[in-house]
Design a protein around this motif. Sequence first.
Motif, mmCIF file in Angstrom:
data_model
loop_
_atom_site.group_PDB
_atom_site.id
_atom_site.type_symbol
_atom_site.label_atom_id
_atom_site.label_comp_id
_atom_site.label_asym_id
_atom_site.label_seq_id
_atom_site.Cartn_x
_atom_site.Cartn_y
_atom_site.Cartn_z
ATOM 1 N N ASP A 130 0.817 -1.217 0.000
ATOM 2 C CA ASP A 130 0.000 0.000 0.000
ATOM 3 C C ASP A 130 0.849 1.266 0.000
ATOM 4 O OD1 ASP A 130 -2.317 -1.521 0.058
ATOM 5 O OD2 ASP A 130 -2.436 -1.520 2.247
ATOM 6 N N HIS A 131 2.166 1.123 0.104
ATOM 7 C CA HIS A 131 3.035 2.296 0.243
ATOM 8 C C HIS A 131 4.148 2.366 -0.816
ATOM 9 C CE1 HIS A 131 1.338 3.474 4.191
ATOM 10 N NE2 HIS A 131 1.137 2.184 4.311
ATOM 11 N N THR A 132 4.278 1.354 -1.667
ATOM 12 C CA THR A 132 5.333 1.386 -2.688
ATOM 13 C C THR A 132 5.138 2.544 -3.663
ATOM 14 O OG1 THR A 132 4.048 -0.258 -3.928
ATOM 15 C CG2 THR A 132 5.908 -1.076 -2.605
ATOM 16 N N ALA A 133 3.882 2.914 -3.918
ATOM 17 C CA ALA A 133 3.621 4.013 -4.859
ATOM 18 C C ALA A 133 4.198 5.328 -4.355
ATOM 19 C CB ALA A 133 2.126 4.150 -5.118
ATOM 20 N N GLU A 134 4.321 5.495 -3.031
ATOM 21 C CA GLU A 134 4.899 6.728 -2.507
ATOM 22 C C GLU A 134 6.356 6.868 -2.928
ATOM 23 O OE1 GLU A 134 3.158 9.120 -1.097
ATOM 24 O OE2 GLU A 134 1.438 7.826 -1.498
ATOM 25 N N LEU A 135 7.085 5.753 -2.967
ATOM 26 C CA LEU A 135 8.473 5.795 -3.439
ATOM 27 C C LEU A 135 8.516 6.168 -4.916
ATOM 28 C CD1 LEU A 135 9.894 2.604 -1.675
ATOM 29 C CD2 LEU A 135 10.248 4.991 -1.024
ATOM 30 N N LEU A 136 7.533 5.698 -5.673
ATOM 31 C CA LEU A 136 7.462 6.024 -7.102
ATOM 32 C C LEU A 136 7.162 7.502 -7.288
ATOM 33 C CD1 LEU A 136 7.624 4.568 -9.864
ATOM 34 C CD2 LEU A 136 5.149 4.274 -9.739
ATOM 35 N N ARG A 137 6.207 8.018 -6.537
ATOM 36 C CA ARG A 137 5.866 9.446 -6.629
ATOM 37 C C ARG A 137 7.048 10.329 -6.239
ATOM 38 N NH1 ARG A 137 0.928 8.060 -3.944
ATOM 39 N NH2 ARG A 137 -0.880 8.150 -5.345
ATOM 40 N N GLY A 138 7.797 9.888 -5.226
ATOM 41 C CA GLY A 138 8.900 10.702 -4.734
ATOM 42 C C GLY A 138 10.143 10.644 -5.588
ATOM 43 N N GLY A 139 10.135 9.829 -6.654
ATOM 44 C CA GLY A 139 11.294 9.747 -7.533
ATOM 45 C C GLY A 139 12.388 8.839 -7.024
ATOM 46 N N ALA A 140 12.146 8.125 -5.903
ATOM 47 C CA ALA A 140 13.176 7.245 -5.350
ATOM 48 C C ALA A 140 13.305 5.960 -6.140
ATOM 49 C CB ALA A 140 12.867 6.927 -3.889
#
Length: 304
Positions: A130-140
């Motif tokens: 549920d949180h992997t997309a945050e890494l994608l959004r953040g450019g990491a």
Amino acid sequence: MNLDHAQLRALAAVVREGSFERAAAALHVTPSAVSQRIKALEDRVGRLLVQRTTPAAATPDGRVLVQLAEQAALLEHDALNRLGVAEDAPHATLPIAVNHDSLETWFMDAAVDFAARTNATLDLRAEDQDHTAELLRGGAVMGAVTTLAEPVQGCRLHALGSMRYAATCSPDFHRRYFAHGVDARSLGQAPVLVYNRKDALQGRFARRILRGAPWQPPVWWLPSTRAFVRASLAGLGWTMNPLQLVQADLDAGRLVLLRARAFEDTPLYWQHWRVASDAMSALTEAVLAAARGAGLRVQRAERR
């Protein structure tokens, strides 16, 4: 405006590694050189690009340039490979976020397939689905296995199908806590295994049964998918295990379902930056093939 590639690479390295010191080690330069390059790039664009936090993180403006830097490095690697001068190409590593259970079950098949298709490597980051997309959004990261059904801006999305979880425990544990049924009282007394504070699977399953009743069970915090299975077999608690990992134990009677139809299906998606890269295409093909092989139903439709 012309952007300096060395400065862009420094920015991407700081965001990827999480600190100026680790970025310097990755780039084989001094931390001072990395700091100077970031400062020069910020002066050039007139905007703050990196939050000097622990770990360091890109600002919204910085994420735009991190994506540019990562795409440029990947395209350079692809171009030199196509020209047949791969020995002169910079080494390409794709940072990817994968949920823990996929990493422990089917995703390594994708990594092996990817290695056979290209000479690039993967920098895998394990995170809750549920949180992997945050890494994608953040450019990491450049790609992620996620539960997010809507494409992240600038990304392509492929449906992988659903991973099935089963609410399981040992037969002795079931006799001790659930002999008279799975209800608010028994769920409140029975210890539960939870991966970490982001893990909501057990809570979602329990809430369907509790119907609004409070739930404060004894909790074992256990951040390991494989240890979940071992702890379930040992009778420490009940939990939602990936069916793929525990099917043999269920068939042999070493584990049992909490109740009939004790399943939770979690849809998974593969999202990646929209970049015309040979390496990214190879990884996407490998991910889709591995998902099919694992029994996740792959839909052909792609959302952009």
